[in-house]
Design an enzyme around this catalytic site. Sequence first.
Site, mmCIF file in Angstrom:
data_model
loop_
_atom_site.group_PDB
_atom_site.id
_atom_site.type_symbol
_atom_site.label_atom_id
_atom_site.label_comp_id
_atom_site.label_asym_id
_atom_site.label_seq_id
_atom_site.Cartn_x
_atom_site.Cartn_y
_atom_site.Cartn_z
ATOM 1 N N SER A 42 25.047 -40.917 14.799
ATOM 2 C CA SER A 42 26.486 -40.966 14.562
ATOM 3 C C SER A 42 26.789 -41.111 13.067
ATOM 4 O O SER A 42 26.406 -40.271 12.271
ATOM 5 C CB SER A 42 27.103 -42.090 15.394
ATOM 6 O OG SER A 42 28.513 -41.969 15.450
ATOM 7 N N ASP B 127 28.503 -35.026 25.234
ATOM 8 C CA ASP B 127 28.709 -35.694 23.956
ATOM 9 C C ASP B 127 30.077 -35.329 23.401
ATOM 10 O O ASP B 127 30.487 -34.165 23.447
ATOM 11 C CB ASP B 127 27.620 -35.239 22.979
ATOM 12 C CG ASP B 127 27.426 -36.181 21.800
ATOM 13 O OD1 ASP B 127 28.400 -36.824 21.395
ATOM 14 O OD2 ASP B 127 26.289 -36.248 21.302
ATOM 15 N N HIS C 88 27.290 -39.689 23.901
ATOM 16 C CA HIS C 88 27.141 -39.887 22.465
ATOM 17 C C HIS C 88 25.929 -40.756 22.129
ATOM 18 O O HIS C 88 25.218 -40.480 21.169
ATOM 19 C CB HIS C 88 28.423 -40.520 21.916
ATOM 20 C CG HIS C 88 28.406 -40.754 20.435
ATOM 21 N ND1 HIS C 88 28.051 -39.770 19.528
ATOM 22 C CD2 HIS C 88 28.692 -41.861 19.688
ATOM 23 C CE1 HIS C 88 28.128 -40.256 18.293
ATOM 24 N NE2 HIS C 88 28.497 -41.524 18.367
#
Length: 606
Positions: free
Chosen positions: A345, A534, A566
Amino acid sequence: MTTTVSSPPTRVSSPALPPHRFSTPPPPAPPPSKAIPQDFRSSLSAWWNNASYKEARIAEERLLRRMAMYEPPTPASPAKGWFGSAPQPQPETDSAHTPSQHSLAISTAENRAGECVSAPVELEGTSLVATLRNVFIPTPNPADAPAHPADQRDPSSPTSSTTSLGKHKSLNPLKRHSGVHSSSAQVSPAGTPASSSASLHTGAGTGADANGAESQVHGNEHARSHGAHKHKHKDYINTLEISSPENAGSKEAVVVLHGYAAALGFFFRNWESVALSANSSGRRTFFLDWLGMGLSSRPSPSLLSSPSSSPIPRRVARAEHFFLSSLESWRQQAGLDRLVLVGHSLGGYLASAYAVRYPERVAGLILVSPAGIPRGPEYRKYKTTAEGGENEGSDDEAAIAAAEMELGNGNGKPEAKGEAKQWQENRQSFTRRNMMKFFVWGWERGISPFSFLRGMGPWGPMFAGRYASRRFAAQSEVDRNDLHSYIYNTSILKGSGEYCISHILAPGAYARIPIVDRIHHVKVPVTFLYGDNDWMDVDGGHASVKELSSAGNSRAQVHVVPKAGHHVYLDNPEETNRIVDEAIKALPRVSAAATVAAAATSPAPA
């Protein structure tokens, strides 16, 4: 005959600790995490009895114990006083008080001034040794930030962090920090006379750390009371290393970097697998908490913040510099030359930015559901300094439109999925538009989402629990409870690195200066991983592969992991670990001769 090569195993449960593993009675395990609060009464109880830093350390230990045959350090010897040895406290039977008895729950102020938070422990069946420690670094200087994130730096010119670190010797991973005085205390179990008399800087049991005293007391009061320290750095990176003695001198390492609102403990399903993969390639392995996040120190957010009226490139560059400079300082202190960066991320975004800023220090990139890769619906290209760029500040109306485009489903944008799809359900234009204006107004002015969590008081644990229950629904109940405690208690510590988000990302989670615009500078292998459910856009990965190919780098690929959102590494750790293992082993192996030579030339600890 076909040879089958298996990837490292993935741990799915916490191991039992057999009695024969210990020469002395094993330290008591921390109690199980309390159930996630489901109502105000239980939330009030969790909030009232909470000491965030201590609870976060306890949660971290619970996650550490998921490593194969994790053996925590034994309790320190009895403290000496005027009248002989002080009596050791006996374990409490009341579960409400039991956490204070455990080895990694909390460190004394003197120990926190040194390197180790836990003593080295070996993973059974391997030569790997796990060490949790604080690596001290200079505080990032915002004056050193470039005017534009893509401005190229001269690798031959020393940075300010290089200059400030020049007098310090590199760290040996299995030895004491070279800058720590020789009388540094051992880790003491919280609640022992040694720890209670040391004036714990976290204010455990008083809630002082929730108000931000933790970082300041460590940096100021302790520095005055322990003037014998050779180093003068007050900021530190919480570091988990899992390496083998034979690779202890290696100058290359795999470094795993977490995302926003996370910490190194989130990778408890990946620790062993990544370490085994790295070790097989002659590299050490590190999992870090970013500066200002997790259980690293938390310097003032003014070091990364800019006025909302500042030019966008300057805002982004200053926020990025806070993290990139601290990572570079950490690299120098760890005695490493090149890194294989694994970032999730926001960690993927920053890993990519580091590879652009310090290309000579990166051997490979593995980006797991990275943020900030693609261009957004209201994309605008900002010229670099070399191109003559000096751009104006942000525009709220344009930001609102961008957020609507990302969180909504207008103007031909493909149907959203995963978390973003929730924004489309029960949509009411007037209410939504006004909510969006408030959201953007707060975002552009740097209001942190964790400020609301801290301000919720007794409702906070329940609110965080609802998020953890929803987001980690696929995990076991024990894992959800541990992750809830870990998330909540690291999130309500003093605000610091969290304030980067509004400077780096525009409302709607698109990067203000996307990585795809600068990834052509990366010349090393790049691996992208996305979940099949995602909310990060996999098209950003494909676009980046095209940019890399156009720039002459054909060593890039995109993987879509099934049954994952995610948090790919948690939702499907087996497949994630397999892909990461292949990516690491595809890199040139660090030769044993180079490792031995590096170990021979490394300075001995002071």
